[in-house]
Design a protein around this motif. Structure first.
Motif, PDB file in Angstrom:
ATOM      1  N   LEU A   1       0.826  -1.205   0.000  1.00 16.09           N
ATOM      2  CA  LEU A   1       0.000   0.000   0.000  1.00 16.09           C
ATOM      3  C   LEU A   1       0.859   1.253   0.000  1.00 16.09           C
ATOM      4  CD1 LEU A   1      -2.795  -1.043   2.536  1.00 16.09           C
ATOM      5  CD2 LEU A   1      -3.037  -0.814   0.053  1.00 16.09           C
TER       6      LEU A   1
ATOM      7  N   ARG B   1       2.057   3.129  -3.170  1.00 18.35           N
ATOM      8  CA  ARG B   1       1.150   4.047  -3.869  1.00 18.35           C
ATOM      9  C   ARG B   1       0.555   5.075  -2.916  1.00 18.35           C
ATOM     10  NH1 ARG B   1       2.132   4.111  -9.049  1.00 18.35           N
ATOM     11  NH2 ARG B   1      -0.001   4.858  -9.478  1.00 18.35           N
ATOM     12  N   ARG B   2       1.231   5.303  -1.791  1.00 22.40           N
ATOM     13  CA  ARG B   2       0.861   6.314  -0.802  1.00 22.40           C
ATOM     14  C   ARG B   2      -0.488   6.008  -0.130  1.00 22.40           C
ATOM     15  NH1 ARG B   2       3.437   9.518  -4.822  1.00 22.40           N
ATOM     16  NH2 ARG B   2       5.332  10.462  -3.991  1.00 22.40           N
ATOM     17  N   TYR B   3      -0.700   4.715   0.139  1.00 22.57           N
ATOM     18  CA  TYR B   3      -1.850   4.312   0.939  1.00 22.57           C
ATOM     19  C   TYR B   3      -1.357   3.792   2.279  1.00 22.57           C
ATOM     20  CZ  TYR B   3      -4.702   4.419  -3.323  1.00 22.57           C
ATOM     21  OH  TYR B   3      -5.362   4.810  -4.458  1.00 22.57           O
TER      22      TYR B   3
ATOM     23  N   PHE C   1      -9.962   1.127  -5.246  1.00 24.25           N
ATOM     24  CA  PHE C   1      -8.734   1.676  -5.797  1.00 24.25           C
ATOM     25  C   PHE C   1      -8.983   2.214  -7.201  1.00 24.25           C
ATOM     26  CE2 PHE C   1      -7.100  -1.522  -2.790  1.00 24.25           C
ATOM     27  CZ  PHE C   1      -6.191  -0.749  -2.079  1.00 24.25           C
TER      28      PHE C   1
ATOM     29  N   ASP D   1      -3.834   2.817  -9.824  1.00 23.48           N
ATOM     30  CA  ASP D   1      -3.300   2.238  -8.597  1.00 23.48           C
ATOM     31  C   ASP D   1      -3.592   0.749  -8.512  1.00 23.48           C
ATOM     32  OD1 ASP D   1      -2.296   4.652  -7.838  1.00 23.48           O
ATOM     33  OD2 ASP D   1      -3.918   5.150  -6.452  1.00 23.48           O
TER      34      ASP D   1
ATOM     35  N   ARG E   1      -5.810   7.041   1.555  1.00 20.80           N
ATOM     36  CA  ARG E   1      -4.797   7.588   0.647  1.00 20.80           C
ATOM     37  C   ARG E   1      -4.185   8.824   1.277  1.00 20.80           C
ATOM     38  NH1 ARG E   1      -3.631   7.664  -5.096  1.00 20.80           N
ATOM     39  NH2 ARG E   1      -1.704   8.861  -5.232  1.00 20.80           N
TER      40      ARG E   1
ATOM     41  N   ASP F   1      -1.565  13.975  -1.713  1.00 20.72           N
ATOM     42  CA  ASP F   1      -0.437  14.219  -2.607  1.00 20.72           C
ATOM     43  C   ASP F   1       0.296  15.466  -2.156  1.00 20.72           C
ATOM     44  OD1 ASP F   1      -0.781  12.046  -4.234  1.00 20.72           O
ATOM     45  OD2 ASP F   1      -2.212  13.090  -5.545  1.00 20.72           O
TER      46      ASP F   1
END
Length: 898
Positions: A792, A795-797, A811, A815, A889, A892
């Motif tokens: 996870l 992918r920045r989870y 998702f 991703d 998530r 960003d």
């Protein structure tokens, strides 16, 4: 340990080729050798029984010690060799001659060790004078009718071909004693061998040296890696018709000098099983490096140790223990040398009592270095794999799928845990029993790196020892920051300390070919100072005046002739090592691939490549990817580098050998996907952390996010720092949920439980409750669960407690595909470490031979298989919900903020 239950004594017979060993004890007191007569030097002629007689003396000493410590009675019959020195002029015996000298190894006790300085050769008796040797080979009194153990020394000095000298226990094919055959070259040949392999193979133990095998028609690598040596040996003893009779013996032992041995157990067991006993810290021949001189009697020592194993348990001898004892005694023999008595009037003799004591030592820790020997079961290469490797010589670091590694065999697939232990406690504490290579400040346990570095070291050593005047040229490739120049410098200094001077020229910083003249003059100056130049031509594969690989043509003459042209004058460069370090290609296989075939010849690419003697692919701390596999061992390389840098840069955070570090920081250092500038990024990250005056590396010690982002993906790194580790009940709950999801998916496709998985019959052996799964399949589900947070994070989870009962997370497609690819890579890494190999030509996995059609990159999978991986990712949400968690998530990063 059990002993024979046969009433009466254990009858043992020792016979074979006998020599009279004449040893010249030489003490040189003049500073240089001279042909003029001088009374200062001392030379004394000493005698001892050799060959089968020496083996008999040593076996007798071992037998007496075994009898004293047990109720066993041993009746020994041996050769009738003289017990007093014959005349040196006696021609009735084969005589061996060697010159011995006292050597100092720089030990604190300053004791001189008597070792062989020159083996002068044999004076073999003529065929007309066989009476002497024949009488020696016969036993000392009436030969026993039915010995339990027969020990033979076959040195190819007449015994093997003279049937009249053989004991009745061999000639009578009805007898079944244990036969221990100490055999010299030519191996596995002669009348004696034919008789033994025909009638006595199931009770035959053969002992040979690797040197004698290499002098037969075999090809076994030397000093590359323990795995390669073991694979080569296993292949030769299995397939080579000149020596494969050894695999039909009950046991064949190949002595690898004082560094190890290989035990091949054959006979009725097919295929033969091979076990490698090895010193993890050194290769064959390296244990004696730095210690001058040689030794006579090593194989006799190993033979006596094997015979002791038969004494202790004639039914099921512990040959591994025998080999350990033998190598321990061989090390003692070399370490302390022959006995000499009065140093001024030396009487050289084999130290029989000392070596017998060492062989019979009760515990491993009493033996010199015995506890250092590790053991591994050899995974033999297939015939086609060996042939393929021979055809692809020089590809030491090209990806080799499914390659046997002792590291993987010893530690299974849990490389992340092993990597953490290396960083926390160091190699010495963590990787005991695993082959290691050390070249100065460079250490590695990766088989590919070991083989590549040793190959380059071998090229440098051979060049330095030879007389060739042309330069030695090889290429080095690797990603930026992999440590290409560091690796070669460390290897060069290790193999030739104090003789090599490195110098670097970066071709991307030169204005043109004319600037090479100054570089070549600098190289000549180093040669004139008496040093051997090691010249790094950095970024040699960059463009020149718009031409890709434009520099190559200007190196052809220096590489071929060792000269360069300046106007009308030709200058010799002298002996030099050229190391061409790539700047655009990351591995040799990619060198020149972007250049059209018709242009390669014009750019002199084939001419340049033909002048290279070898190459080195430096792997570095990041994962190396190819079209075939995924480099699961990168995390071990990274761990070794991290530990080395912690020791060198931030030693204050190591206490009593253990690194004091927050586990989240350690996890991020090991698992972050990429260090942007390789090893340089790792060193910069550690040096910019706030550790001055600190005794522990805490999360607050990390540099600001903006600084982190120079060297890693900062958000990914920090997500790993704060990652939740699944363990205990949480781990088991997630593993069960993964299995439940798998069962639902398969049942929805129409599958049902079956003892065997069969797609045609729509049955699957895993469609049963979690607790009824085999333990290895339960652990596979736990492995998948452990990887959820890491996957996870890529992918920045992150996982968060689900306290608000929010709607089901889904998702995004991008991703979903990326995470599916990450899951496939995790599965593939595990399979490769466990010894599986890609087989894209198959339709279904071949479990018996560990071959799988889906061991290919994610993008090469069929749509059906990709969808299976995507479905696993979708099910992650349900898996986490089952244990009270959800997926969130991370925001960003705003590119305008620090």
């Amino acid at each position: 340990m059990a002993t024979t239950t046969k009433p009466g004594p254990l009858v043992t017979l020792v016979t074979g080729d006998v020599t009279m060993d004449w040893n010249v004890a030489h003490i040189r007191r003049q500073s240089v050798a001279s042909i003029s007569w001088s009374g200062e030097d001392v030379a004394r002629l000493c005698w001892q029984r050799g060959g089968a007689a020496l083996v008999a003396d040593l076996v007798s000493a071992v037998a007496s010690r075994v009898a004293k410590t047990s109720s066993l009675e041993i009746e020994l019959h041996s050769v009738a060799a003289p017990s007093e020195a014959p005349s040196p002029a006696e021609t009735g015996f084969t005589r061996s001659h060697a010159r011995w000298s006292p050597f100092s190894d720089g030990k604190a006790d300053n004791r001189k060790r008597w070792r062989v300085s020159d083996f002068l050769g044999l004076d073999v008796i003529s065929s007309e004078s066989t009476v002497g040797n024949g009488s020696c080979a016969r036993v000392d009194r009436d030969e026993p009718g039915a010995p339990e153990i027969v020990v033979l020394d076959d040195a190819d000095l007449g015994f093997r071909d003279d049937r009249d000298l053989w004991p009745k226990a061999i000639v009578d094919s009805e007898q079944r004693p244990w036969i221990v055959l100490k055999m010299s070259r030519p191996v596995a040949s002669g009348r004696l061998w034919d008789e033994l392999i025909r009638y006595h193979a199931e009770r035959l133990i053969v002992i040979v040296t690797i040197g004698d095998l290499r002098r037969t028609a075999v090809q076994v690598s030397h000093g590359v890696s323990w795995e390669e040596t073991a694979e080569d040996l296993t292949w030769e003893l299995t397939f080579n018709p000149d020596v494969n009779g050894l695999s039909r013996c009950a046991h064949a032992i190949v002595s690898l000098d004082t560094a190890g041995a290989m035990l091949l157990t054959g006979g009725t067991e097919q295929p033969a099983r091979a076990e490698l006993l090895f010193d993890p810290k050194c290769m064959e021949g390296e244990w004696t490096e730095g210690r001058r001189g040689g030794m006579i009697g090593n194989t006799a020592t190993l033979t006596a140790a094997i015979v002791r194993s038969l004494f202790l348990d004639p039914e099921e001898p512990d040959l591994v223990a025998g080999i350990r004892a033998g190598i321990s005694a061989m090390r003692d023999l070399f370490e302390l040398g022959y006995e000499a008595g009065d140093p001024s009037r030396p009487e050289l003799r084999f130290p029989i009592d000392r070596i017998a004591d060492r062989i019979c030592s009760a515990t491993d820790h009493e033996r010199t270095g015995a506890e250092a020997l590790a053991i591994a079961t050899v995974q033999p290469p297939l015939r086609e794999q060996r042939i393929s490797r021979n055809l692809a010589a020089g590809t030491a670091t090209e990806d080799r799928d499914g390659e046997w590694r002792i590291l993987a065999q010893a530690h299974g697939g849990d490389l992340d845990r092993l990597a953490a232990e290396i960083v926390l406690h160091g190699l010495e504490h963590t990787l005991r029993g695993i082959p290691q290579a050390r070249f100065g400040g460079l250490r590695t346990v990766d088989r590919r790196e070991i083989e590549a570095l040793r190959s380059i070291g071998g090229l440098i050593t051979q060049y330095c020892r030879g007389r060739e005047t042309r330069p030695l040229s090889f290429a080095i490739f690797g990603p930026p920051g992999a440590g290409k120049s560091f690796a070669v410098k460390q290897v060069a200094e290790f193999v030739q300390p104090g003789t090599i001077e490195p110098v670097t020229f970066n071709l991307s910083q030169l204005d043109g070919p004319s600037d090479l003249l100054g570089a070549f003059h600098q190289v000549r100056d180093i040669s004139l100072k008496g040093k051997l130049p090691l010249v790094f031509w950095d970024e040699f594969d960059t463009s020149l005046a718009g031409d890709p690989l434009g520099w190559l043509r200007y190196f052809l003459a220096p590489m071929q002739d060792g000269e360069f042209q300046e106007g009308q004058i030709t200058h010799p460069i002298g002996r030099v090592i050229f190391a061409f370090a790539g700047g655009t290609a990351e591995r040799m296989s990619a060198f020149g691939k972007g250049v059209p075939a018709e242009r390669q010849k014009a750019l002199k690419l084939p001419d340049f490549t033909s002048r290279l003697r070898g190459f080195l692919d430096v792997l570095g701390p990041n994962r190396q990817t190819t079209t075939r596999s995924t480099d699961p061992y990168f995390v071990i390389r990274r761990a070794i580098l991290l530990r080395s840098l912690f020791e060198r840069v931030t030693g204050q955070v190591i206490r009593n050998g253990e690194l004091q570090i927050d586990r989240g920081v350690l996890r991020a250092l090991l698992r972050v996907e990429t260090y942007r500038h390789g090893a340089r990024s790792i060193e910069s990250l550690l040096s910019t952390s706030l550790l001055v005056g600190e005794s522990r590396f805490n999360r607050s010690s990390l540099p600001p996010e903006a600084q982190l982002d120079l060297h890693v993906d900062a958000q990914e790194f920090l997500a790993l720092v704060h990652l939740l580790e699944l363990e205990g009940e949480l781990l088991d709950g997630a593993a069960r949920a993964i299995h439940d999801g798998f069962c639902r998916s398969r049942e929805a496709d129409g599958y049902r439980f079956g003892e065997k998985t069969d797609d045609a019959a729509m049955t699957h052996s895993a469609l049963r409750p979690f607790d009824e799964l085999p333990l290895n399949e339960q652990e596979q589900n736990r492995d998948a669960a452990r990887d959820i947070p890491r996957k996870l994070a890529t992918r920045r989870y992150v996982m968060m407690p689900d306290r608000r009962d929010e709607s089901r997370f889904e998702f995004p497609n991008d991703d979903l595909d990326a995470l599916a690819a990450a899951e496939h890579q995790r599965w593939m890494d595990k399979k490769l470490v466990d010894g599986w190999t890609p087989a894209p030509e198959l339709e279904v996995p071949d479990k018996d031979n560990k071959r799988h059609p889906d061991l290919v990159p994610y993008e090469d999978l069929s749509d059906k298989e990709q969808e299976k991986d995507r479905e696993q990712i979708r099910e992650l949400v349900d898996v986490l919900a089952a244990v009270g968690y959800t997926v969130v998530r991370l925001r960003d990063r705003d590119p305008g903020t620090n």
